[in-house]
Design a protein around this motif. Sequence first.
Motif, short mmCIF file in Angstrom:
data_model
loop_
_atom_site.label_atom_id
_atom_site.label_comp_id
_atom_site.label_asym_id
_atom_site.label_seq_id
_atom_site.Cartn_x
_atom_site.Cartn_y
_atom_site.Cartn_z
N LEU A 1 138.59 120.36 -21.95
CA LEU A 1 138.11 119.21 -21.19
C LEU A 1 138.06 119.51 -19.69
CD1 LEU A 1 140.17 116.45 -23.02
CD2 LEU A 1 137.72 116.86 -23.26
N ILE A 2 139.11 120.14 -19.17
CA ILE A 2 139.14 120.47 -17.75
C ILE A 2 138.03 121.46 -17.41
CG2 ILE A 2 140.49 121.54 -15.91
CD1 ILE A 2 143.01 120.48 -17.30
N ASP A 3 137.83 122.46 -18.26
CA ASP A 3 136.75 123.43 -18.03
C ASP A 3 135.39 122.74 -17.99
OD1 ASP A 3 138.60 125.48 -17.97
OD2 ASP A 3 138.25 126.11 -20.04
N ALA A 4 135.18 121.77 -18.88
CA ALA A 4 133.90 121.04 -18.91
C ALA A 4 133.71 120.21 -17.65
CB ALA A 4 133.84 120.15 -20.15
N VAL A 5 134.79 119.61 -17.17
CA VAL A 5 134.75 118.81 -15.94
C VAL A 5 134.38 119.69 -14.75
CG1 VAL A 5 136.24 117.60 -14.30
CG2 VAL A 5 136.27 116.97 -16.72
N LEU A 6 135.04 120.85 -14.65
CA LEU A 6 134.76 121.76 -13.54
C LEU A 6 133.34 122.31 -13.62
CD1 LEU A 6 138.16 123.67 -13.40
CD2 LEU A 6 137.31 121.96 -11.77
N GLU A 7 132.88 122.60 -14.83
CA GLU A 7 131.52 123.12 -15.02
C GLU A 7 130.49 122.09 -14.56
OE1 GLU A 7 128.50 125.72 -15.95
OE2 GLU A 7 130.65 126.13 -15.89
N ALA A 8 130.82 120.81 -14.69
CA ALA A 8 129.91 119.74 -14.25
C ALA A 8 129.98 119.50 -12.75
CB ALA A 8 130.24 118.45 -15.00
N GLY A 9 130.82 120.25 -12.05
CA GLY A 9 130.90 120.12 -10.60
C GLY A 9 131.84 119.03 -10.13
N ILE A 10 132.77 118.63 -11.00
CA ILE A 10 133.76 117.60 -10.66
C ILE A 10 135.09 118.31 -10.43
CG2 ILE A 10 134.89 115.47 -11.42
CD1 ILE A 10 132.51 115.35 -13.55
N ASP A 11 135.55 118.34 -9.20
CA ASP A 11 136.75 119.15 -8.92
C ASP A 11 137.96 118.33 -8.50
OD1 ASP A 11 135.91 118.46 -6.41
OD2 ASP A 11 135.43 120.49 -5.76
N GLU A 12 137.85 117.00 -8.51
CA GLU A 12 139.03 116.16 -8.29
C GLU A 12 139.54 115.73 -9.66
OE1 GLU A 12 140.51 111.98 -6.25
OE2 GLU A 12 138.62 112.86 -5.56
N ILE A 13 140.68 116.27 -10.03
CA ILE A 13 141.23 116.06 -11.37
C ILE A 13 142.63 115.49 -11.26
CG2 ILE A 13 141.92 117.22 -13.51
CD1 ILE A 13 139.73 119.31 -12.89
N VAL A 14 142.84 114.36 -11.91
CA VAL A 14 144.13 113.68 -11.87
C VAL A 14 144.63 113.53 -13.31
CG1 VAL A 14 145.33 111.56 -11.25
CG2 VAL A 14 143.46 112.40 -9.80
N ILE A 15 145.87 113.91 -13.54
CA ILE A 15 146.47 113.77 -14.86
C ILE A 15 147.66 112.82 -14.76
CG2 ILE A 15 147.70 114.95 -16.73
CD1 ILE A 15 146.09 117.45 -16.10
N VAL A 16 147.62 111.75 -15.56
CA VAL A 16 148.76 110.83 -15.64
C VAL A 16 149.66 111.34 -16.75
CG1 VAL A 16 149.50 108.45 -15.89
CG2 VAL A 16 147.23 108.93 -14.94
N ARG A 17 150.88 111.71 -16.40
CA ARG A 17 151.79 112.34 -17.36
C ARG A 17 153.06 111.53 -17.51
NH1 ARG A 17 153.81 117.75 -13.96
NH2 ARG A 17 154.73 116.61 -12.20
N GLY A 18 153.74 111.74 -18.64
CA GLY A 18 155.00 111.03 -18.90
C GLY A 18 155.91 111.84 -19.79
N TYR A 19 155.59 111.92 -21.08
CA TYR A 19 156.40 112.67 -22.05
C TYR A 19 156.40 114.16 -21.71
CZ TYR A 19 157.68 114.80 -26.55
OH TYR A 19 158.26 115.54 -27.53
N LEU A 20 157.60 114.74 -21.58
CA LEU A 20 157.76 116.16 -21.21
C LEU A 20 156.87 116.52 -20.02
CD1 LEU A 20 157.90 117.78 -24.79
CD2 LEU A 20 159.82 117.20 -23.28
N ALA A 21 156.94 115.67 -19.00
CA ALA A 21 156.02 115.76 -17.86
C ALA A 21 156.00 117.14 -17.20
CB ALA A 21 156.38 114.70 -16.83
N GLU A 22 157.19 117.75 -17.08
CA GLU A 22 157.25 119.02 -16.34
C GLU A 22 156.44 120.13 -17.00
OE1 GLU A 22 160.16 119.01 -19.55
OE2 GLU A 22 159.71 117.57 -17.95
N GLN A 23 156.18 120.00 -18.30
CA GLN A 23 155.40 121.05 -18.97
C GLN A 23 153.96 121.13 -18.47
OE1 GLN A 23 155.65 121.73 -23.12
NE2 GLN A 23 157.82 121.18 -23.29
N PHE A 24 153.46 120.03 -17.92
CA PHE A 24 152.09 120.05 -17.40
C PHE A 24 151.96 120.92 -16.15
CE2 PHE A 24 151.91 116.34 -20.10
CZ PHE A 24 150.62 116.39 -20.63
N ASP A 25 153.09 121.25 -15.53
CA ASP A 25 153.04 122.13 -14.35
C ASP A 25 152.40 123.48 -14.68
OD1 ASP A 25 154.23 120.21 -12.77
OD2 ASP A 25 156.24 121.07 -12.88
#
Length: 297
Positions: free
Chosen positions: A106-130
């Motif tokens: 999904l992120i790759d598709a977003v970047l390919e479309a020229g959208i480079d502001e990406i926000v992820i709302v995280r909660g469960y095991l949040a630190e793993q998203f780092d």
Amino acid sequence: MEKLSRKQFDILSEMAAKSSPSTQRELASTLGFSLGTVNRIVGEMCEAGYISGGKITQLGLSALEPYRVKRAVFVAAGFGSRLVPVTLNTPKPLVRVNGKRIIDGLIDAVLEAGIDEIVIVRGYLAEQFDQLLYKYPMIKFIENPAYNEANNISSAMCARYLLQNAYVFEADLLIHNPSIIKKYHYCSNFLGIKKDRTDDWCFTVKDGIITEQKVGGIDCWQEVGISYWDEDDGRKLSEHIEETYNMPGGKERYWDQVPFVTFRGEYRVEIRECKQEDIVEIDTFKELKAIDKTYDV
């Protein structure tokens, strides 16, 4: 600059996606317009300076600017209980399918479309998203402290001020056709798959506009968790999400029930068609094993 008509937008955005000049016959075939309609509109936009030599001009790109997607917001705070045991130690969006994390596609598709502001709302095991920051250093995170005591409306509540000109993604969708993510959108829309029958969340649609959201239906559109919200609707959503969240029982709502149930009739959201093969939501561990045999041990 005047607002573009829908057909002007469709032609300009199609040209903007191409590196080589587009013939009017190609545009008619791709967009499903008559050749006469394309000839007339292209002529008008050539006179306005939006098109020259079969290509969009800088002035044409400026005309598209109000329709450009500003950001992508990923709702990724949940536990993913139906994918146990694999989600016991890994948030569902970070689960690997055939070697690749679900959210990466999904992120790759977003970047390919020229959208480079990406926000992820995280909660469960949040630190793993780092771990995503090594590959995608542009990502910004929003913490959802209420993910375990409220439905996904709590994630929308955390990101409610970021929904204007924005995509909202469920973060656990396995995308196979990245081209369904577009750089420009004319108005608010929700992805759907045309179905004769489904037991899943779906929409009733009339004249291309979503009129009802329900679970299970006949001759309907199965809901796919990718939507776009224009400036006006994004502004309304920020207020309506907060209002719904603070209602009795509001925390038990899904965020997308806000425009289609709680404030039904106050939004005009188009259905945007995709195909069954474009994107897959892996709901259960059984479905995961069917797609990735390494889990079938």
